[in-house]
Scaffold this motif. Sequence first.
Motif, mmCIF file in Angstrom:
data_model
loop_
_atom_site.group_PDB
_atom_site.id
_atom_site.type_symbol
_atom_site.label_atom_id
_atom_site.label_comp_id
_atom_site.label_asym_id
_atom_site.label_seq_id
_atom_site.Cartn_x
_atom_site.Cartn_y
_atom_site.Cartn_z
ATOM 1 N N TYR A 163 -22.194 -19.957 -20.860
ATOM 2 C CA TYR A 163 -21.458 -20.093 -19.607
ATOM 3 C C TYR A 163 -22.017 -19.134 -18.554
ATOM 4 N N VAL A 164 -22.274 -17.890 -18.966
ATOM 5 C CA VAL A 164 -22.795 -16.897 -18.036
ATOM 6 C C VAL A 164 -24.188 -17.299 -17.541
ATOM 7 N N ALA A 165 -25.022 -17.849 -18.431
ATOM 8 C CA ALA A 165 -26.360 -18.293 -18.031
ATOM 9 C C ALA A 165 -26.271 -19.392 -16.970
ATOM 10 N N SER A 166 -25.380 -20.356 -17.183
ATOM 11 C CA SER A 166 -25.197 -21.426 -16.206
ATOM 12 C C SER A 166 -24.660 -20.876 -14.895
ATOM 13 N N LEU A 167 -23.759 -19.905 -14.998
ATOM 14 C CA LEU A 167 -23.199 -19.281 -13.797
ATOM 15 C C LEU A 167 -24.295 -18.641 -12.958
ATOM 16 N N ILE A 168 -25.207 -17.932 -13.602
ATOM 17 C CA ILE A 168 -26.266 -17.238 -12.883
ATOM 18 C C ILE A 168 -27.159 -18.231 -12.142
ATOM 19 N N VAL A 169 -27.538 -19.317 -12.824
ATOM 20 C CA VAL A 169 -28.414 -20.319 -12.205
ATOM 21 C C VAL A 169 -27.725 -20.954 -11.002
ATOM 22 N N ASN A 170 -26.469 -21.374 -11.174
ATOM 23 C CA ASN A 170 -25.752 -21.995 -10.056
ATOM 24 C C ASN A 170 -25.521 -21.000 -8.929
ATOM 25 N N PHE A 171 -25.248 -19.767 -9.299
ATOM 26 C CA PHE A 171 -24.969 -18.728 -8.319
ATOM 27 C C PHE A 171 -26.188 -18.415 -7.463
ATOM 28 N N LEU A 172 -27.360 -18.344 -8.084
ATOM 29 C CA LEU A 172 -28.553 -17.934 -7.367
ATOM 30 C C LEU A 172 -29.223 -19.060 -6.597
ATOM 31 N N PHE A 173 -29.144 -20.291 -7.123
ATOM 32 C CA PHE A 173 -29.968 -21.361 -6.569
ATOM 33 C C PHE A 173 -29.176 -22.514 -5.951
ATOM 34 N N LYS A 174 -27.865 -22.487 -6.043
ATOM 35 C CA LYS A 174 -27.045 -23.559 -5.483
ATOM 36 C C LYS A 174 -25.946 -22.955 -4.619
ATOM 37 N N GLY A 175 -25.406 -23.739 -3.709
ATOM 38 C CA GLY A 175 -24.386 -23.226 -2.811
ATOM 39 C C GLY A 175 -23.097 -22.854 -3.517
ATOM 40 N N ILE A 176 -22.434 -21.832 -3.001
ATOM 41 C CA ILE A 176 -21.179 -21.377 -3.608
ATOM 42 C C ILE A 176 -19.991 -22.186 -3.103
ATOM 43 N N GLY A 177 -19.977 -22.496 -1.814
ATOM 44 C CA GLY A 177 -18.806 -23.126 -1.224
ATOM 45 C C GLY A 177 -18.971 -24.608 -0.943
ATOM 46 N N SER A 178 -17.842 -25.284 -0.743
ATOM 47 C CA SER A 178 -17.801 -26.704 -0.393
ATOM 48 C C SER A 178 -16.756 -26.906 0.691
ATOM 49 N N HIS A 179 -17.010 -27.856 1.593
ATOM 50 C CA HIS A 179 -16.063 -28.122 2.674
ATOM 51 C C HIS A 179 -15.042 -29.163 2.203
ATOM 52 N N TRP A 180 -13.833 -28.723 1.927
ATOM 53 C CA TRP A 180 -12.766 -29.575 1.410
ATOM 54 C C TRP A 180 -11.502 -29.416 2.245
ATOM 55 N N THR A 181 -10.615 -30.403 2.092
ATOM 56 C CA THR A 181 -9.218 -30.257 2.483
ATOM 57 C C THR A 181 -8.423 -30.053 1.200
ATOM 58 N N VAL A 182 -7.618 -28.998 1.158
ATOM 59 C CA VAL A 182 -6.826 -28.694 -0.028
ATOM 60 C C VAL A 182 -5.340 -28.711 0.333
ATOM 61 N N GLU A 183 -4.561 -29.497 -0.419
ATOM 62 C CA GLU A 183 -3.113 -29.586 -0.203
ATOM 63 C C GLU A 183 -2.382 -29.129 -1.460
#
Length: 312
Positions: A163-183
């Motif tokens: 899980y930590v390995a996947s977290l690092i890859v997504n964290f470093l090379f992919k965007g953290i945020g997404s533009h959503w509407t949350v209700e």
Amino acid sequence: MKHIFIINPAAGKTDSRQRVYQMADALKKNHGLDVECMLTKSSGHATALTRGIASSGGGVRFYACGGDGTVNEVANGIAGLENAAMTVVPIGTGNDFLKNFGDDAAKFADPENLWNGRTQKLDLIDCNGRQCLTIACSGIDARIARDVHRYSTTPLLDGKGSYVASLIVNFLFKGIGSHWTVELDGTEQEPHDFSLVAVCNGRYYGGGFMPVPNASMTDGVLNTLVVKKVSRLTFAQFVGPYSKGEYEKCAKFVSYSTARSIRIHSEKPDIVTCLDGEILVSGDVTLRLSDKKLNFFGPAGCSPDATLRRKD
């Protein structure tokens, strides 16, 4: 009463079929039970099997033999059916669901401790019509979970390490945020980009992360964390407290609620949601409480609230 072992032959790092067959045969010989073993053949097969059997009527107890994905599929097959109940025989690489039972989790490895266990009703999370037992997460956490399998075959990595390995890859090379509407319960949150939304019915996911330590599968409440988009540095500082259930330390960008209905909407079909390890991708996600929809049995005296930490 029928006792049916639903076995995922692809679960775990070694083939556990023979071991499960032997345990099932022991129940038949030692207690005269009506026991049968069934192998799953593809994703979703466990749900189809259990739903078909349970819908025909008659008492039946299912033993989900696999990891969290197998548990999720069996739960979806019997949710809302009074004549059916389930338990877990852990043979998968990820068994976050059983962590909720604390020290009793080890007892689930032997069906001798399970077959005559008391049935208790558990809450579920309904996500676009699919049921989830523990935690439904959307956003970077779900993207991380989607990619965990890429690292789970690495010999040096356990469940949390993958899980930590996947977290690092997504964290470093992919965007953290997404533009959503949350209700939350029909009330729209202030406009913002979001990092993740975690809807918690249980306490563990991601190989042992525990975002809400007081989340319970028996209290009729969904504990929800909404995390705004932040910088990579801030998010890195957030992961530690989040994994330990200390989200209050990040109150500037984390909001907590007990909403019974959560909706996440995006203009693009890019919301990745993880349900007990199973992945859903959609542009509109609605999550609601399914109150006491699952019959579950386990070792005498076991409780899904064994590791619950109540808030003061």
